[in-house]
Design an enzyme around this catalytic site. Structure first.
Site, short mmCIF file in Angstrom:
data_model
loop_
_atom_site.label_atom_id
_atom_site.label_comp_id
_atom_site.label_asym_id
_atom_site.label_seq_id
_atom_site.Cartn_x
_atom_site.Cartn_y
_atom_site.Cartn_z
N PRO A 54 8.89 -29.45 -72.80
CA PRO A 54 9.17 -28.74 -71.55
C PRO A 54 8.35 -29.37 -70.43
O PRO A 54 7.14 -29.59 -70.59
CB PRO A 54 8.71 -27.31 -71.83
CG PRO A 54 7.82 -27.38 -73.02
CD PRO A 54 8.21 -28.61 -73.79
N GLN A 108 11.20 -22.25 -72.63
CA GLN A 108 9.77 -22.00 -72.73
C GLN A 108 9.39 -20.86 -71.79
O GLN A 108 9.70 -20.87 -70.60
CB GLN A 108 8.94 -23.23 -72.37
CG GLN A 108 7.47 -22.94 -72.66
CD GLN A 108 6.53 -24.05 -72.28
OE1 GLN A 108 6.49 -24.47 -71.12
NE2 GLN A 108 5.76 -24.53 -73.23
N CYS A 139 -0.95 -24.97 -70.55
CA CYS A 139 -0.98 -25.41 -69.16
C CYS A 139 -2.43 -25.55 -68.66
O CYS A 139 -3.23 -24.63 -68.80
CB CYS A 139 -0.23 -24.39 -68.28
SG CYS A 139 -0.15 -24.90 -66.57
N LYS A 181 3.22 -23.64 -78.03
CA LYS A 181 2.77 -24.99 -77.70
C LYS A 181 1.40 -24.87 -77.08
O LYS A 181 1.19 -24.05 -76.18
CB LYS A 181 3.77 -25.63 -76.73
CG LYS A 181 3.40 -27.03 -76.29
CD LYS A 181 4.61 -27.69 -75.64
CE LYS A 181 4.29 -29.04 -75.06
NZ LYS A 181 3.53 -28.96 -73.81
N ASN A 242 2.31 -33.79 -80.39
CA ASN A 242 2.62 -34.14 -79.01
C ASN A 242 1.47 -34.92 -78.37
O ASN A 242 0.31 -34.60 -78.57
CB ASN A 242 2.88 -32.83 -78.22
CG ASN A 242 3.10 -33.06 -76.74
OD1 ASN A 242 2.46 -32.41 -75.91
ND2 ASN A 242 3.97 -33.96 -76.39
N GLY A 243 1.85 -35.93 -77.62
CA GLY A 243 0.89 -36.69 -76.84
C GLY A 243 0.98 -38.18 -77.08
O GLY A 243 0.81 -38.66 -78.19
N ASP A 244 1.34 -38.90 -76.00
CA ASP A 244 1.30 -40.37 -75.99
C ASP A 244 2.33 -41.02 -76.89
O ASP A 244 2.04 -42.06 -77.50
CB ASP A 244 -0.11 -40.87 -76.34
CG ASP A 244 -1.17 -40.39 -75.37
OD1 ASP A 244 -0.80 -39.75 -74.36
OD2 ASP A 244 -2.36 -40.64 -75.61
N ARG A 267 6.23 -37.43 -71.20
CA ARG A 267 6.23 -38.46 -70.16
C ARG A 267 6.95 -39.75 -70.55
O ARG A 267 7.47 -40.47 -69.70
CB ARG A 267 4.78 -38.75 -69.75
CG ARG A 267 4.10 -37.57 -69.07
CD ARG A 267 2.60 -37.77 -69.01
NE ARG A 267 2.03 -37.85 -70.36
CZ ARG A 267 0.82 -38.29 -70.64
NH1 ARG A 267 0.05 -38.71 -69.67
NH2 ARG A 267 0.39 -38.32 -71.89
C1 LIG Z 1 5.55 -33.15 -64.94
C2 LIG Z 1 5.09 -32.41 -66.17
C3 LIG Z 1 5.38 -31.07 -66.29
C4 LIG Z 1 4.98 -30.38 -67.44
N1 LIG Z 1 5.31 -29.06 -67.59
C5 LIG Z 1 5.03 -28.42 -68.76
C6 LIG Z 1 5.46 -27.09 -68.99
O1 LIG Z 1 6.10 -26.47 -68.16
N2 LIG Z 1 5.13 -26.52 -70.18
C7 LIG Z 1 4.41 -27.18 -71.14
O2 LIG Z 1 4.14 -26.64 -72.22
N3 LIG Z 1 3.99 -28.43 -70.94
C8 LIG Z 1 4.30 -29.06 -69.79
N4 LIG Z 1 3.91 -30.36 -69.62
C9 LIG Z 1 3.19 -31.04 -70.71
C10 LIG Z 1 4.18 -31.75 -71.61
O3 LIG Z 1 5.07 -30.84 -72.20
C11 LIG Z 1 3.42 -32.52 -72.73
O4 LIG Z 1 2.69 -31.60 -73.50
C12 LIG Z 1 2.44 -33.54 -72.18
O5 LIG Z 1 3.03 -34.30 -71.14
C13 LIG Z 1 1.95 -34.48 -73.29
O6 LIG Z 1 3.02 -35.13 -73.91
P1 LIG Z 1 3.43 -36.65 -73.53
O7 LIG Z 1 2.22 -37.51 -73.77
O8 LIG Z 1 4.58 -36.96 -74.43
O9 LIG Z 1 3.77 -36.65 -72.08
C14 LIG Z 1 4.26 -31.05 -68.46
C15 LIG Z 1 3.97 -32.42 -68.31
C16 LIG Z 1 4.38 -33.09 -67.19
C17 LIG Z 1 4.08 -34.57 -67.09
#
Ligand SMILES: Cc1cc2nc3c(=O)[nH]c(=O)nc-3n(C[C@H](O)[C@H](O)[C@H](O)COP(=O)(O)O)c2cc1C
Length: 410
Positions: A54, A108, A139, A181, A242-244, A267
């Site tokens: 999300p 979510q 968050c 999450k 989750n992450g990277d 991302r």
């Molecule tokens: C622009 C943006 C908005 C996000 N909004 C949410 C959100 O609404 N809820 C949530 O649980 N995580 C949110 N996240 C976090 C992502 O869901 C994810 O946990 C985080 O980016 C790490 O994963 P990644 O390395 O694959 O980006 C957001 C991340 C970004 C970059």
């Protein structure tokens, strides 16, 4: 939990796939988990163990459809607030738009009050036909953690349990699974993820997703996949890592190192919805690396803007599209003035004129592969929390005032 009984059964030696990271076995003391082909979240079966993270302001119906057209998996809606939904807040309700092809509706919810969260879960199931509810406890945004929400909340173990139980109870009659999450904790000295895993399991949650960073880290540094592996070892419910994850091979590497039941990708797919095609192929045991030339990227940009316009109206859709331009063009030669004009686009006709200036034959900039994209930044100097928040770890019965229209996200 006995790791050998996890779906990703340990293979004592060797890597299971030729695209596995060469260090994978060593990273987990000789254990390499095998690759699941699907993910079961309560009653919901996901045919590829991949979840679109999300992302507030990003994962609206248009973007979810764009990603779903590329691959398979579960595509989670932007975060919406429980109180906003319960009180009929117009902005909140307007975010609950689903594509006609979206057969599994996944949303979510953000909330800090078990009463609101339960009522919101009921509304999602009864009025919106939602098939999966995820709860946001990760968050890091100061205006959220200042009130004890998001990533700050799991510190209050009792309150976390009350919120989860309330959502699970409300969703149960509809057979809708509830997941949570979260992050590793508030900071390195105040970790919460292992307790959160236990509480999620005891509360009847169908899975827990862990972003391997603390709130203090925000998006800086590297995600700690060892923590994800630790959580897998400590609970029996599915853990989503989750992450990277920047490439499909990263997802496979995460599974092999940690034994997660599935991955959550944020991302890495910004300006690259085709990553879901590579992910679906990778989990099916194939090696795929989609490298669209600029002409194909241009077509994807047009499709994205078109879907946004169809859902929101042309002007608003084009404005929403602007934030995606730099992600799509990352690494391509397209010049500054053209990028600038694209980032101000206000109609599909104007978009077409500008896109026509791109060189369709320019190959994909492979130097961008594996590189971080989207938010990174630096760690927070301090995590803003309510007065005395860390003094007590329970918080059951604690009432935190909820905002009706929090849209910050993760
Ligand atoms: C622009 C943006 C908005 C996000 N909004 C949410 C959100 O609404 N809820 C949530 O649980 N995580 C949110 N996240 C976090 C992502 O869901 C994810 O946990 C985080 O980016 C790490 O994963 P990644 O390395 O694959 O980006 C957001 C991340 C970004 C970059």
């Amino acid at each position: 939990m006995d790791r050998a009984h996890h779906e990703g059964q340990a293979q004592e030696e060797g890597l299971s796939r030729d695209f596995a990271h060469p260090g994978a076995a060593a990273d987990n003391a000789g254990v390499t988990f095998s690759i699941p082909t699907r993910l079961q979240l309560g009653s919901v079966r996901v045919d590829t163990p991949v979840v679109l993270a999300p992302m507030a302001g990003i994962t609206n119906a248009a973007y979810r459809r764009l990603c779903a057209e590329q691959g398979a998996g579960l595509y989670v809606c932007e975060m919406i607030t429980s109180r906003g939904l319960v009180e009929g807040d117009a902005v909140t309700r307007s975010m609950l738009v689903f594509d006609e092809l979206e057969t599994v509706r996944s949303v979510q919810l953000y909330g800090t009050d078990p009463g609101y969260v339960g009522k919101a879960a009921e509304i999602l199931c009864a009025e919106y036909g939602v098939a999966h509810i995820d709860l946001n406890f990760g968050c890091p945004v100061p205006k959220v953690t200042r009130k004890g929400g998001g990533g700050a909340l799991p510190w209050k173990r009792g309150l976390l349990a009350e919120i989860l139980e309330s959502a699970v109870r409300a969703a149960a009659p509809y057979d809708v699974p509830v997941t949570m999450k979260t992050r590793k904790g508030i900071d390195a000295d105040h970790l919460t993820f292992l307790d959160a895993g236990r509480i999620a399991q005891e509360s009847g949650a169908a899975a827990i997703a862990l972003h391997g960073r603390t709130v203090e880290q925000a998006y800086s540094g590297e995600a700690d996949w060892d923590a994800i592996g630790e959580l897998v070892a400590s609970v029996d419910i599915p853990v989503l890592g989750n992450g990277d994850i920047w490439e499909a091979a990263d997802a496979i590497r995460m599974v092999e190192q940690t034994g997660v039941a599935g991955v959550v990708v944020g991302r890495g797919c910004l300006g690259r919805p085709w990553l879901f095609r590579d992910l679906a192929a990778a989990f099916a045991g194939e090696t795929a690396k989609t490298l669209p030339n600029l002409g194909e990227v241009r077509d994807m940009m047009r499709r994205h803007a078109e879907l946004l316009a169809a859902n929101m109206g042309e002007e608003r859709g084009c404005k929403e599209f602007r934030k995606h331009v730099s992600w799509y063009l990352k690494g391509f030669r397209a010049g500054g003035p053209l990028r600038h004009s694209l980032a101000l686009v206000d109609s599909l006709a104007a978009l077409d004129r500008l896109l026509a200036e791109l060189d369709p034959d320019e190959p994909f900039p492979v130097t961008e592969l594996g590189a971080p994209r989207g938010r990174q930044g630096s760690p927070r100097k301090r995590v803003v929390l309510p007065e005395g928040w860390l003094d007590d770890t329970d918080g059951a019965g604690f009432a935190i005032r909820e905002e009706a229209s929090e849209t910050s996200g993760g």
